[in-house]
Motif scaffolding. Structure first.
Motif, mmCIF file in Angstrom:
data_model
loop_
_atom_site.group_PDB
_atom_site.id
_atom_site.type_symbol
_atom_site.label_atom_id
_atom_site.label_comp_id
_atom_site.label_asym_id
_atom_site.label_seq_id
_atom_site.Cartn_x
_atom_site.Cartn_y
_atom_site.Cartn_z
ATOM 1 N N VAL A 218 -11.793 -10.898 -6.714
ATOM 2 C CA VAL A 218 -11.955 -9.576 -6.122
ATOM 3 C C VAL A 218 -10.703 -8.727 -6.357
ATOM 4 C CG1 VAL A 218 -13.393 -10.551 -4.285
ATOM 5 C CG2 VAL A 218 -10.956 -10.147 -3.867
ATOM 6 N N ILE A 219 -10.835 -7.467 -5.994
ATOM 7 C CA ILE A 219 -9.708 -6.540 -5.976
ATOM 8 C C ILE A 219 -9.472 -6.147 -4.525
ATOM 9 C CG2 ILE A 219 -8.891 -4.243 -6.663
ATOM 10 C CD1 ILE A 219 -10.674 -4.506 -9.156
ATOM 11 N N ALA A 220 -8.218 -6.209 -4.094
ATOM 12 C CA ALA A 220 -7.866 -5.819 -2.724
ATOM 13 C C ALA A 220 -6.731 -4.812 -2.779
ATOM 14 C CB ALA A 220 -7.449 -7.044 -1.906
ATOM 15 N N SER A 221 -6.824 -3.766 -1.999
ATOM 16 C CA SER A 221 -5.775 -2.750 -2.016
ATOM 17 C C SER A 221 -5.333 -2.405 -0.604
ATOM 18 C CB SER A 221 -6.257 -1.481 -2.735
ATOM 19 O OG SER A 221 -7.373 -0.926 -2.069
ATOM 20 N N GLY A 222 -4.051 -2.070 -0.481
ATOM 21 C CA GLY A 222 -3.512 -1.694 0.810
ATOM 22 C C GLY A 222 -1.994 -1.775 0.807
ATOM 23 N N ARG A 223 -1.415 -1.596 1.994
ATOM 24 C CA ARG A 223 0.045 -1.507 2.120
ATOM 25 C C ARG A 223 0.662 -2.848 2.508
ATOM 26 N NH1 ARG A 223 3.621 -0.134 6.295
ATOM 27 N NH2 ARG A 223 1.851 0.082 7.723
ATOM 28 N N ILE A 224 1.736 -3.198 1.818
ATOM 29 C CA ILE A 224 2.486 -4.408 2.153
ATOM 30 C C ILE A 224 3.332 -4.119 3.385
ATOM 31 C CG2 ILE A 224 4.265 -6.032 1.370
ATOM 32 C CD1 ILE A 224 3.379 -5.464 -1.500
ATOM 33 N N VAL A 225 3.145 -4.914 4.430
ATOM 34 C CA VAL A 225 3.867 -4.704 5.684
ATOM 35 C C VAL A 225 5.261 -5.316 5.622
ATOM 36 C CG1 VAL A 225 3.884 -5.248 8.154
ATOM 37 C CG2 VAL A 225 1.754 -4.518 7.036
ATOM 38 N N SER A 226 5.356 -6.500 5.047
ATOM 39 C CA SER A 226 6.663 -7.166 4.974
ATOM 40 C C SER A 226 6.676 -8.181 3.851
ATOM 41 C CB SER A 226 6.991 -7.867 6.304
ATOM 42 O OG SER A 226 6.080 -8.934 6.539
ATOM 43 N N LEU A 227 7.884 -8.639 3.512
ATOM 44 C CA LEU A 227 8.077 -9.640 2.467
ATOM 45 C C LEU A 227 8.689 -10.892 3.083
ATOM 46 C CD1 LEU A 227 9.707 -7.339 -0.252
ATOM 47 C CD2 LEU A 227 7.293 -7.970 -0.075
ATOM 48 N N ALA A 260 9.772 -8.086 -14.560
ATOM 49 C CA ALA A 260 9.862 -7.511 -15.902
ATOM 50 C C ALA A 260 8.768 -6.460 -16.116
ATOM 51 C CB ALA A 260 9.748 -8.614 -16.956
ATOM 52 N N ILE A 261 7.578 -6.718 -15.582
ATOM 53 C CA ILE A 261 6.473 -5.759 -15.702
ATOM 54 C C ILE A 261 6.622 -4.630 -14.690
ATOM 55 C CG2 ILE A 261 3.983 -5.460 -15.568
ATOM 56 C CD1 ILE A 261 4.948 -7.054 -17.996
ATOM 57 N N LEU A 262 6.921 -4.980 -13.452
ATOM 58 C CA LEU A 262 7.065 -3.964 -12.404
ATOM 59 C C LEU A 262 8.185 -2.979 -12.709
ATOM 60 C CD1 LEU A 262 6.665 -6.241 -9.251
ATOM 61 C CD2 LEU A 262 5.070 -4.458 -9.989
ATOM 62 N N SER A 263 9.277 -3.474 -13.307
ATOM 63 C CA SER A 263 10.439 -2.624 -13.563
ATOM 64 C C SER A 263 10.138 -1.500 -14.546
ATOM 65 C CB SER A 263 11.606 -3.470 -14.087
ATOM 66 O OG SER A 263 11.283 -4.059 -15.336
ATOM 67 N N GLN A 264 9.070 -1.632 -15.312
ATOM 68 C CA GLN A 264 8.684 -0.563 -16.246
ATOM 69 C C GLN A 264 8.332 0.716 -15.491
ATOM 70 O OE1 GLN A 264 5.551 -2.108 -18.752
ATOM 71 N NE2 GLN A 264 6.797 -3.816 -19.468
ATOM 72 N N ASN A 265 7.978 0.562 -14.222
ATOM 73 C CA ASN A 265 7.674 1.722 -13.377
ATOM 74 C C ASN A 265 8.655 1.840 -12.217
ATOM 75 O OD1 ASN A 265 5.198 2.740 -14.689
ATOM 76 N ND2 ASN A 265 4.345 0.772 -14.079
ATOM 77 N N LEU A 272 9.135 -4.085 -2.531
ATOM 78 C CA LEU A 272 7.744 -3.653 -2.381
ATOM 79 C C LEU A 272 7.294 -3.495 -0.930
ATOM 80 C CD1 LEU A 272 5.795 -5.584 -5.176
ATOM 81 C CD2 LEU A 272 6.694 -3.250 -5.194
ATOM 82 N N ALA A 273 8.170 -3.792 0.023
ATOM 83 C CA ALA A 273 7.780 -3.597 1.425
ATOM 84 C C ALA A 273 7.414 -2.138 1.668
ATOM 85 C CB ALA A 273 8.926 -4.016 2.349
ATOM 86 N N GLN A 298 -1.814 -8.992 -12.256
ATOM 87 C CA GLN A 298 -2.644 -9.062 -11.051
ATOM 88 C C GLN A 298 -2.118 -8.158 -9.942
ATOM 89 O OE1 GLN A 298 -2.709 -13.707 -11.256
ATOM 90 N NE2 GLN A 298 -4.325 -13.114 -9.820
ATOM 91 N N LEU A 299 -0.934 -7.635 -10.116
ATOM 92 C CA LEU A 299 -0.284 -6.800 -9.096
ATOM 93 C C LEU A 299 0.082 -5.452 -9.696
ATOM 94 C CD1 LEU A 299 1.342 -6.182 -6.470
ATOM 95 C CD2 LEU A 299 3.226 -7.502 -7.481
ATOM 96 N N VAL A 300 -0.434 -4.394 -9.096
ATOM 97 C CA VAL A 300 -0.135 -3.043 -9.556
ATOM 98 C C VAL A 300 0.273 -2.199 -8.355
ATOM 99 C CG1 VAL A 300 -1.052 -0.929 -10.579
ATOM 100 C CG2 VAL A 300 -1.715 -3.150 -11.512
ATOM 101 N N VAL A 301 1.390 -1.498 -8.473
ATOM 102 C CA VAL A 301 1.818 -0.581 -7.414
ATOM 103 C C VAL A 301 1.084 0.733 -7.602
ATOM 104 C CG1 VAL A 301 3.767 0.611 -6.339
ATOM 105 C CG2 VAL A 301 4.081 -1.685 -7.328
#
Length: 311
Positions: A218-227, A260-265, A272-273, A298-301
């Motif tokens: 599945v795909i799930a979207s929402g806000r990360i509360v904490s790390l 490495a992937i996230l840093s491109q953006n 990510l909190a 699998q993770l997109v901001v």
């Protein structure tokens, strides 16, 4: 196509262009301008048609080039079976990598035309993307050839809403092409994305439906509360109560790959909190619904921070 439109253009040119010898003394300057305007509009339309087709063809070639890379020479002719496998004359069995077809009884999607070839002019080639799995199925990129036209089956299935993007081997421009193909179907609510509440997309706060989807991709979207983190695991917590709320994990050893992937953006796992993200993966139930990440795609901001707030 281009040659045909050139001929069409010549016919339009001859029919509408107001040559001086055809303009009688009684024709007004206003009439002359009107005929010129008509020619310009028709000519612009004819020039646009091949450019749109060329753009679509270029996108297909780019997707094949990005995903298949240097392995095109290893292609094996296959036929598509009723159960979704791709079988070679040698008996080798392939599966289309990086996509997942939903069960037919649950899917009301518009299938692609790939594999429906009454004239026999279409061929399918499987390009291995990794070793066989425990069931003997070889993950592969499936290239569809119709004469001089090449298509990537994965991109076609995603664009027609017949499958969901499951990042396993795609990265870089390949992943972008496949994600864009899926996004097109989602925006147009095509195929599996036309199922409304039954589409494989959930809010991270919809715990009941997430738990009901256990075992499914599945795909799930929402806000990360904490790390959170331990020596071996990184945790993305989407609620304040980890025993019941949705959680996402990844191995600490994979953090650099994700960064490495996230840093491109401009992102990193550690910052990510409070960010809104889109997660995709197989739902498990361990002290609430959980998805364990294996691949950075699998993770997109989500850039629009307002998206997904409040569930």
């Amino acid at each position: 196509m281009i040659e045909l439109n050139r001929l069409r253009g010549q016919r339009v040119f001859k029919e509408y262009w107001p040559f001086p010898e055809k303009i009688g003394a009684e024709e007004s300057v206003k009439g002359f301008a009107a005929r010129n305007w008509m020619f310009s509009v028709v000519w612009l339309i004819l020039l646009t048609v091949p450019s749109v087709a060329d753009e679509a063809g270029r996108a297909e070639r780019d997707a094949i080039s990005a995903c298949v890379a240097d392995n095109a020479h290893t292609g094996t002719l296959v036929e598509r079976s009723a159960n979704g496998e791709f079988v070679a004359g040698t008996g080798q069995r392939f599966l289309a990598t990086d996509i997942d077809f939903l069960p037919a009884e649950n899917a009301s999607h518009s299938s692609s035309n790939i594999g429906d070839d009454p004239k026999g002019s279409q061929t399918l080639e499987a390009i291995p993307a990794g070793p066989a799995n425990r069931w003997g199925l070889i993950p592969a990129w499936i290239v569809v050839r119709n004469g001089d036209t090449l298509e990537l089956l994965q991109a076609d299935e995603l664009e027609t809403g017949g499958a969901i993007f499951v990042p396993e081997r795609a990265s870089g421009s390949c992943a972008r092409h496949l994600r864009q193909a899926e996004s097109s179907a989602r925006e147009q609510k095509t195929g599996i994305w036309a199922r409304g509440k039954d589409a494989p997309v959930h809010s991270v706060t919809d715990l009941e439906n997430l738990e009901a989807a256990a075992g499914n991709y599945v795909i799930a979207s929402g806000r990360i509360v904490s790390l959170g983190k331990t020596r071996s695991t990184r945790y993305l917590n989407f609620g304040r109560y980890w025993k019941t709320d949705f959680t996402v994990t990844l191995k600490a050893s994979d953090e650099d790959r994700f960064d490495a992937i996230l840093s491109q953006n401009g992102w990193r796992i550690e910052n990510l909190a409070n960010k809104t993200v889109e997660i995709r993966g197989v739902v498990q139930v361990r002290d609430g619904p959980l998805i364990a990440l294996r691949h950075p795609e699998q993770l997109v901001v989500i850039e629009d921070k307002r998206a997904g707030r409040g569930g």
